[in-house]
Design a protein around this motif. Structure first.
Motif, PDB file in Angstrom:
ATOM      1  N   TYR A 179       0.840  -1.203   0.000  1.00  0.00           N
ATOM      2  CA  TYR A 179       0.000   0.000   0.000  1.00  0.00           C
ATOM      3  C   TYR A 179       0.872   1.249   0.000  1.00  0.00           C
ATOM      4  N   VAL A 180       0.588   2.145  -0.921  1.00  0.00           N
ATOM      5  CA  VAL A 180       1.279   3.434  -1.003  1.00  0.00           C
ATOM      6  C   VAL A 180       0.202   4.511  -0.889  1.00  0.00           C
ATOM      7  N   PRO A 181       0.288   5.357   0.124  1.00  0.00           N
ATOM      8  CA  PRO A 181      -0.731   6.410   0.269  1.00  0.00           C
ATOM      9  C   PRO A 181      -0.800   7.269  -0.993  1.00  0.00           C
ATOM     10  N   PRO A 182      -1.991   7.678  -1.373  1.00  0.00           N
ATOM     11  CA  PRO A 182      -2.149   8.462  -2.597  1.00  0.00           C
ATOM     12  C   PRO A 182      -1.584   9.867  -2.455  1.00  0.00           C
ATOM     13  N   LYS A 183      -1.116  10.391  -3.570  1.00  0.00           N
ATOM     14  CA  LYS A 183      -0.594  11.763  -3.587  1.00  0.00           C
ATOM     15  C   LYS A 183      -1.711  12.755  -3.930  1.00  0.00           C
ATOM     16  N   THR A 184      -2.695  12.298  -4.703  1.00  0.00           N
ATOM     17  CA  THR A 184      -3.821  13.139  -5.083  1.00  0.00           C
ATOM     18  C   THR A 184      -4.994  12.866  -4.154  1.00  0.00           C
ATOM     19  N   ASN A 185      -5.550  13.888  -3.578  1.00  0.00           N
ATOM     20  CA  ASN A 185      -6.713  13.796  -2.703  1.00  0.00           C
ATOM     21  C   ASN A 185      -6.503  12.749  -1.595  1.00  0.00           C
ATOM     22  N   PRO A 186      -5.385  12.842  -0.846  1.00  0.00           N
ATOM     23  CA  PRO A 186      -5.057  11.808   0.141  1.00  0.00           C
ATOM     24  C   PRO A 186      -6.084  11.675   1.260  1.00  0.00           C
ATOM     25  N   GLY A 187      -6.731  12.761   1.644  1.00  0.00           N
ATOM     26  CA  GLY A 187      -7.731  12.678   2.710  1.00  0.00           C
ATOM     27  C   GLY A 187      -8.861  11.744   2.343  1.00  0.00           C
ATOM     28  N   TYR A 188      -9.354  11.861   1.122  1.00  0.00           N
ATOM     29  CA  TYR A 188     -10.458  11.022   0.673  1.00  0.00           C
ATOM     30  C   TYR A 188     -10.030   9.571   0.530  1.00  0.00           C
ATOM     31  N   TRP A 189      -8.943   9.333  -0.211  1.00  0.00           N
ATOM     32  CA  TRP A 189      -8.559   7.958  -0.517  1.00  0.00           C
ATOM     33  C   TRP A 189      -8.021   7.215   0.696  1.00  0.00           C
ATOM     34  N   SER A 190      -7.229   7.874   1.533  1.00  0.00           N
ATOM     35  CA  SER A 190      -6.731   7.202   2.739  1.00  0.00           C
ATOM     36  C   SER A 190      -7.889   6.864   3.666  1.00  0.00           C
ATOM     37  N   GLY A 191      -8.867   7.767   3.743  1.00  0.00           N
ATOM     38  CA  GLY A 191     -10.062   7.488   4.543  1.00  0.00           C
ATOM     39  C   GLY A 191     -10.855   6.321   3.990  1.00  0.00           C
ATOM     40  N   LYS A 192     -10.935   6.250   2.670  1.00  0.00           N
ATOM     41  CA  LYS A 192     -11.658   5.152   2.013  1.00  0.00           C
ATOM     42  C   LYS A 192     -10.984   3.817   2.327  1.00  0.00           C
ATOM     43  N   VAL A 193      -9.665   3.760   2.219  1.00  0.00           N
ATOM     44  CA  VAL A 193      -8.930   2.522   2.494  1.00  0.00           C
ATOM     45  C   VAL A 193      -9.073   2.147   3.977  1.00  0.00           C
ATOM     46  N   ALA A 194      -8.969   3.128   4.869  1.00  0.00           N
ATOM     47  CA  ALA A 194      -9.141   2.855   6.299  1.00  0.00           C
ATOM     48  C   ALA A 194     -10.539   2.313   6.576  1.00  0.00           C
ATOM     49  N   GLY A 195     -11.537   2.859   5.896  1.00  0.00           N
ATOM     50  CA  GLY A 195     -12.907   2.349   6.032  1.00  0.00           C
ATOM     51  C   GLY A 195     -13.033   0.918   5.533  1.00  0.00           C
ATOM     52  N   ASN A 196     -12.371   0.612   4.423  1.00  0.00           N
ATOM     53  CA  ASN A 196     -12.383  -0.760   3.899  1.00  0.00           C
ATOM     54  C   ASN A 196     -11.759  -1.726   4.900  1.00  0.00           C
ATOM     55  N   MET A 197     -10.656  -1.307   5.501  1.00  0.00           N
ATOM     56  CA  MET A 197      -9.972  -2.172   6.469  1.00  0.00           C
ATOM     57  C   MET A 197     -10.854  -2.414   7.703  1.00  0.00           C
ATOM     58  N   ALA A 198     -11.532  -1.376   8.163  1.00  0.00           N
ATOM     59  CA  ALA A 198     -12.441  -1.526   9.311  1.00  0.00           C
ATOM     60  C   ALA A 198     -13.603  -2.450   8.947  1.00  0.00           C
ATOM     61  N   ARG A 199     -14.150  -2.303   7.733  1.00  0.00           N
ATOM     62  CA  ARG A 199     -15.238  -3.176   7.291  1.00  0.00           C
ATOM     63  C   ARG A 199     -14.757  -4.622   7.173  1.00  0.00           C
TER      64      ARG A 199
END
Length: 149
Positions: free
Chosen positions: A80-100
């Motif tokens: 996993y490499v954190p995104p450079k574009t719109n990191p708040g949205y995408w990192s939050g999305k991945v964190a949500g996927n991991m929690a789910r």
């Protein structure tokens, strides 16, 4: 690009729409190997009817749910490499996927299911061997289960 689109550009939107959520290459490889061993399963099915989540492979009588997770979308510790574009949205999305994913594991385990998770980068043959061994072992414990899923 539609006015209400979440994508930052038309090119990004096309790219994101092309990403498959099922029938990925790693899934198809594992399925082919399991099928060749005579194992039958449901594809992209809900293990529990009241749980709005689908597993990539479901062996219902054996109660085995298999997930082959994409490294980016599920936060692989190796790739996993954190995104450079719109990191708040995408990192939050991945964190949500991991929690789910953790919640799904817990709910299925509580219902008596064995949850097997693999990363997309793991060798298909190793994944298929582990799945086949677990399904066969569960079937031997309960001989009343059918051989075909």
């Amino acid at each position: 690009m539609p006015a209400d689109s979440w994508a930052s550009s038309a090119a990004r939107r096309r790219n994101m729409q092309a990403i498959r959520s099922r029938d990925t290459v790693p899934e198809r490889l594992v399925r082919r190997l399991l099928h060749a061993q005579g194992l039958r399963y449901r594809v992209s099915a809900r293990p529990l009817p009241d749980l709005r989540r689908t597993a990539d492979l479901v062996f219902r009588p054996a109660k085995v749910a298999v997930f082959i997770d994409g490294c980016y979308w599920h936060g692989c510790p190796e790739h996993y490499v954190p995104p450079k574009t719109n990191p708040g949205y995408w990192s939050g999305k991945v964190a949500g996927n991991m929690a789910r994913d953790r919640d799904t594991n817990r709910r299925l385990s509580e219902a008596g299911w064995l949850v097997l998770r693999f990363w997309e980068h793991e060798p298909a043959a190793a994944c298929a061997a582990r799945i086949a061994a677990e399904v066969r072992e569960r079937r031997q414990r309960d001989p009343g289960r059918t051989s075909n899923e």
